[in-house]
Design an enzyme around this catalytic site. Sequence first.
Site, short mmCIF file in Angstrom:
data_model
loop_
_atom_site.label_atom_id
_atom_site.label_comp_id
_atom_site.label_asym_id
_atom_site.label_seq_id
_atom_site.Cartn_x
_atom_site.Cartn_y
_atom_site.Cartn_z
N ASP A 7 0.87 -1.17 0.00
CA ASP A 7 0.00 0.00 0.00
C ASP A 7 0.91 1.23 0.00
OD1 ASP A 7 -2.43 1.57 0.46
OD2 ASP A 7 -1.68 1.80 2.50
N ASP A 9 -0.20 5.13 0.95
CA ASP A 9 -0.46 6.08 2.03
C ASP A 9 -0.55 5.39 3.38
OD1 ASP A 9 -1.52 8.80 0.51
OD2 ASP A 9 -1.94 6.97 -0.62
N ASP A 169 -1.78 -1.02 6.04
CA ASP A 169 -1.93 -0.39 7.36
C ASP A 169 -3.37 -0.24 7.80
OD1 ASP A 169 -2.33 3.10 7.03
OD2 ASP A 169 -2.29 1.71 5.34
#
Length: 220
Positions: A7, A9, A169
């Site tokens: 991922d 961001d 995240d």
Amino acid sequence: MRTVIFDLDGTLADTSGDLIAAANQCFRGLGLGDLLDPTLDAGTALRGGRAMLTLGFSRVEGFGQTYVDGQYPVLLEAYAGDIASRTLLYPGAMEAVAGLTEAGYAVGIATNKPEGLAETLLQTLGVRDAFGSLVGADTLPVRKPDPEHHFEAVRRAGGDPARSLLVGDTVTDRETSRNAGVPSVLVTFGPGRDAVQGLEPEAVIDHYDELPAVVTRLIG
């Protein structure tokens, strides 16, 4: 080929400062001032532009979904104009990516940020060439948590979806890995740190120094 998909961001980079600055520029343009706090609202920032606009407008009366829809293109334009001045790669992120590449893994990115913005951000940060693929929110007709988003990032990196994992995240990343039937590694150093353990990923890391050993354990 074994493949690690990241991922963007909140996983590779903390982009929240620039995202919130773009949202606040929208609010200021409407005479509302800065409605978002760079620290307190960092987690919302990493959920995307519409989430930021929704949160900001919820703090004033008379601004509903119509304003969210209308200001979204304005936010994207503001963000594109100042995309990386507050953004920081997390410590050890690119060293981990380089180490995986040297060890024979393919690496790529699957992000729900629009592809063009993600491309510009990575180029500005000087790290685009480190990744064999980049699949954004608008690259395909689907986006995370649809597993095809992950699979396409793997394929474009030259890898095998059956021998891949996802580093992320958020719950979106966890659901993506679950839907794809692949392991997930969630990081604790992003704004979503408090929720990571409860998502029950295959592994959690507190620093990128830990990633190589975890990857080897999970996909060989």
